[in-house]
Write an enzyme that holds these catalytic residues in place. Structure first.
Site, PDB file in Angstrom:
ATOM      1  N   ASN A 169       0.784  -1.429   0.043  1.00  0.00           N
ATOM      2  CA  ASN A 169      -0.178  -0.150   0.116  1.00  0.00           C
ATOM      3  C   ASN A 169       0.931   1.298  -0.004  1.00  0.00           C
ATOM      4  O   ASN A 169       0.462   2.228  -0.586  1.00  0.00           O
ATOM      5  CB  ASN A 169      -0.973  -0.131   1.293  1.00  0.00           C
ATOM      6  CG  ASN A 169      -0.455   0.084   2.497  1.00  0.00           C
ATOM      7  OD1 ASN A 169       0.809  -0.737   2.717  1.00  0.00           O
ATOM      8  ND2 ASN A 169      -0.772   0.457   3.363  1.00  0.00           N
ATOM      9  N   PRO A 193       9.851  -7.442  -0.227  1.00  0.00           N
ATOM     10  CA  PRO A 193       8.727  -6.340  -0.540  1.00  0.00           C
ATOM     11  C   PRO A 193       7.322  -7.273  -1.166  1.00  0.00           C
ATOM     12  O   PRO A 193       7.563  -8.482  -1.503  1.00  0.00           O
ATOM     13  CB  PRO A 193       9.319  -5.364  -1.543  1.00  0.00           C
ATOM     14  CG  PRO A 193      10.884  -5.556  -1.397  1.00  0.00           C
ATOM     15  CD  PRO A 193      10.918  -6.796  -1.262  1.00  0.00           C
ATOM     16  N   GLY A 243       1.442  -5.494   7.906  1.00  0.00           N
ATOM     17  CA  GLY A 243       0.356  -6.265   7.122  1.00  0.00           C
ATOM     18  C   GLY A 243      -0.720  -6.770   8.106  1.00  0.00           C
ATOM     19  O   GLY A 243      -0.918  -5.986   9.250  1.00  0.00           O
ATOM     20  N   GLU A 265       3.268  -4.026  12.713  1.00  0.00           N
ATOM     21  CA  GLU A 265       2.455  -3.034  12.476  1.00  0.00           C
ATOM     22  C   GLU A 265       1.106  -3.839  11.756  1.00  0.00           C
ATOM     23  O   GLU A 265       1.317  -4.086  10.598  1.00  0.00           O
ATOM     24  CB  GLU A 265       2.639  -1.745  11.707  1.00  0.00           C
ATOM     25  CG  GLU A 265       1.702  -0.804  11.672  1.00  0.00           C
ATOM     26  CD  GLU A 265       1.892   0.390  10.821  1.00  0.00           C
ATOM     27  OE1 GLU A 265       0.787   0.268   9.857  1.00  0.00           O
ATOM     28  OE2 GLU A 265       2.750   1.015  10.521  1.00  0.00           O
ATOM     29  N   CYS A 299      -3.069   1.702   6.532  1.00  0.00           N
ATOM     30  CA  CYS A 299      -3.316   1.244   8.137  1.00  0.00           C
ATOM     31  C   CYS A 299      -3.849   2.063   8.885  1.00  0.00           C
ATOM     32  O   CYS A 299      -4.491   1.768   9.822  1.00  0.00           O
ATOM     33  CB  CYS A 299      -1.970   0.465   8.570  1.00  0.00           C
ATOM     34  SG  CYS A 299      -1.172  -0.870   7.658  1.00  0.00           S
ATOM     35  N   GLU A 397     -11.750  -4.779   9.444  1.00  0.00           N
ATOM     36  CA  GLU A 397     -11.156  -3.809   8.740  1.00  0.00           C
ATOM     37  C   GLU A 397     -11.600  -3.738   7.270  1.00  0.00           C
ATOM     38  O   GLU A 397     -11.474  -5.012   6.556  1.00  0.00           O
ATOM     39  CB  GLU A 397      -9.616  -3.784   8.764  1.00  0.00           C
ATOM     40  CG  GLU A 397      -8.863  -2.859   8.324  1.00  0.00           C
ATOM     41  CD  GLU A 397      -7.454  -3.018   8.170  1.00  0.00           C
ATOM     42  OE1 GLU A 397      -6.587  -1.984   8.267  1.00  0.00           O
ATOM     43  OE2 GLU A 397      -6.718  -4.031   8.407  1.00  0.00           O
TER      44      GLU A 397
END
Length: 528
Positions: A169, A193, A243, A265, A299, A397
């Site tokens: 993102n 990545p 993630g 995170e 996030c 979410e």
């Protein structure tokens, strides 16, 4: 919502494409021997971007071996030289930002103005840690047990090789921002990545090299997380992951088995509180940015909004009007307010959340539709009312451009509802009374709380630690915690003249009495 202005120069449906030689030069940095590649497509128009070489678990082990060899000499490099490399990176990122922005937009589909947050954040991060290296990592003298006769120093020793698993993102900043303090602390990095956005991450690795980072200190592998993740955790001395909460739990378990540290995170269901004394225009403008930046794929973006009864109708009218004034489009230029979702999977998830809510009685104030006319994965910024607990989007979410509105009467009620659920990443409060808002912020169980701003006040302040409470993660990036997590603290004590034990035939009982008297005296003298 309006369509973005048509600008042929920046229209990805025109002839724009990445040169094969350019892509090849970047992907050569991947440690990969499988002979397999994965084709990656741009969310803007569905056109192929690159064939990315795929790594194997054996390649991951080789990447760690290279990194470990390079790290030995890097750890002996003076701290000032490591800091100077970060300051050179700062300038390179700003000088090359147009190229960076093109890559980010092409790979992620986000609006260019949201892509700009990424080189900006990396420049801030590089400058902060470059300027504060000695403050965080320098040797410190601390009080010894016997004043003047016990000398104690603390050192920060690098962990070794840090494994970083970064998301799609924010592909440039998330690929680099954890690794920069890790390098400063004397570590090497092995990075994995996300497959969708490898080129932005690889360009970051290239800039590190141009800034003077020695060869092999930053290794890159590519491939599916379930295939490479265990090998990355097995090889690392510390792991950073950004993630989902579900994957974060797996990584935490694997790290615990090896007794290594990790920072995670993870997910969020972030709330905004609009208090009765809020500036309505500022709150509505901030809510648009907080909810729809990067199409909600952030996030720390907002998915729940609690608005005081006294201002609810006025605020919602302005929020809806501002949302409907947004321009959507697939463009490499600056002319659109919101870009695309990243993939069909993400579009399906957002659509399912909105459709479920509507089927169960929620009202769409604006948005609520996919926009295939703009690009394969576009979805309108969406505001919902009447969302209830049985709806999927109430507590799960969404990670898309969808926010639910709720009324509240008492501020204690708003705080309690903001604390509902299992997440605790980010929150925002809009009020013209800063003292009252800050007092409320201390009652909200989130790692960051922003007053009269959605997320940038904390996330852009690199001296402020950033991370989640509860199921939103563990550990912190940024600030002192963001660099010290990559070190082991070593204490070295030197004792002079006397030993810390009975001397000269002194009995154990007399020694205890003398030490007790000394302890009382030191307290009276105010010693720590």
């Amino acid at each position: 919502m309006t369509d973005g202005p048509h600008d042929p120069e920046h229209d990805p449906r025109a002839s724009y494409a990445l040169e094969p030689e350019y892509v090849a030069a970047l992907t050569r940095r991947i440690v990969a021997s499988s002979g397999r590649t994965a084709e990656v497509f741009s969310p803007l128009n569905g056109q192929p971007i690159a064939h990315v070489p795929q790594s194997t678990p054996a390649d991951v082990a080789e990447a760690f071996a290279r990194a470990r060899r390079a790290q030995e000499s890097w750890a002996r490099t003076p701290l000032a030289e490591r800091a100077a490399m970060l300051l050179r990176l700062h300038d390179l990122v700003l000088d090359r930002q147009e190229e960076i922005l093109d890559l980010i937009v092409w790979e992620s589909g986000k609006a260019r103005k949201h892509a700009f947050d990424e080189p900006g954040h990396i420049a801030l991060t590089a400058r902060y840690y470059g300027r504060t290296a000695e403050q965080h990592l320098g040797t410190r003298r601390v009080p010894g047990i016997v004043p003047a006769l016990t000398r104690v120093e603390t050192h920060h020793v690098p962990k070794g090789v840090v494994g970083i698993i970064s998301p799609w993102n924010y592909p440039f900043t998330m690929a680099l921002c954890d690794g920069l303090p890790a390098l400063l602390a004397g570590n090497a990095v092995v990075a994995k990545p996300d497959a969708q956005t490898m080129l932005s991450a690889l360009f970051g690795a290239q800039l590190l090299e141009e800034a003077g980072l020695p060869a092999d200190l930053w290794q890159v592998v590519a491939g599916p997380g379930p295939e490479l993740g265990p090998a990355l955790v097995d090889g690392a001395d510390y792991v950073c992951f950004t993630g989902s909460t579900a994957t974060g739990r797996i990584i935490a378990q694997q790290c615990a088995e090896r007794l290594i540290g990790c920072s995670l995170e993870l997910g969020g269901k972030n709330p905004i509180l609009v208090l009765r004394d809020a500036d309505i225009e500022k709150a509505a403008e901030g809510a648009v940015r907080g909810s729809f930046s990067n199409a909600g794929q952030l996030c720390v973006s907002m998915e729940r909004m609690y608005v005081a009864d006294q201002v609810y109708d006025r605020f919602v009218d302005r929020f809806v009007a501002r949302t409907e004034a947004m321009s959507l489009g697939a463009s490499l230029g600056w002319g659109v307010d919101m870009g695309s979702l990243i993939s069909q999977q993400q579009l399906d998830a957002v659509t399912a959340h909105v459709d479920d809510a509507v089927a169960k009685g929620a009202r769409v104030r604006t948005g609520g539709r996919a926009r295939p006319d703009l690009g394969p994965y576009f979805y309108e910024p969406t505001i919902l009312e009447g969302v209830t607990p049985e709806m999927t989007c109430f507590g799960h979410e969404t990670f898309g451009p969808v926010i639910a509105l709720y009324r509240f009467h008492e501020e204690s009620e708003a705080v309690a509802r903001a604390n509902d659920g299992e997440y605790g990443l980010n929150a925002a409060i809009y009020s013209q009374d800063g003292n009252r808002a800050r007092a409320l912020a201390r009652r909200i169980k989130c790692g960051t709380v922003n007053i009269n701003e959605a997320f940038s006040a904390t996330f852009g302040s690199i001296a402020a630690p950033m991370g989640g409470m509860r199921q939103s993660g563990m550990g912190r990036r940024q600030g002192a915690e963001g660099v010290l997590r990559f070190t082991e603290t070593q204490s070295v004590g030197t004792q002079r003249l006397i030993r810390i034990a009975p001397m000269l035939g002194m009995s154990g009982e007399l020694y205890a009495k003398v030490m007790t008297a000394n302890l009382r005296l030191l307290k009276k003298l105010g010693r720590p």
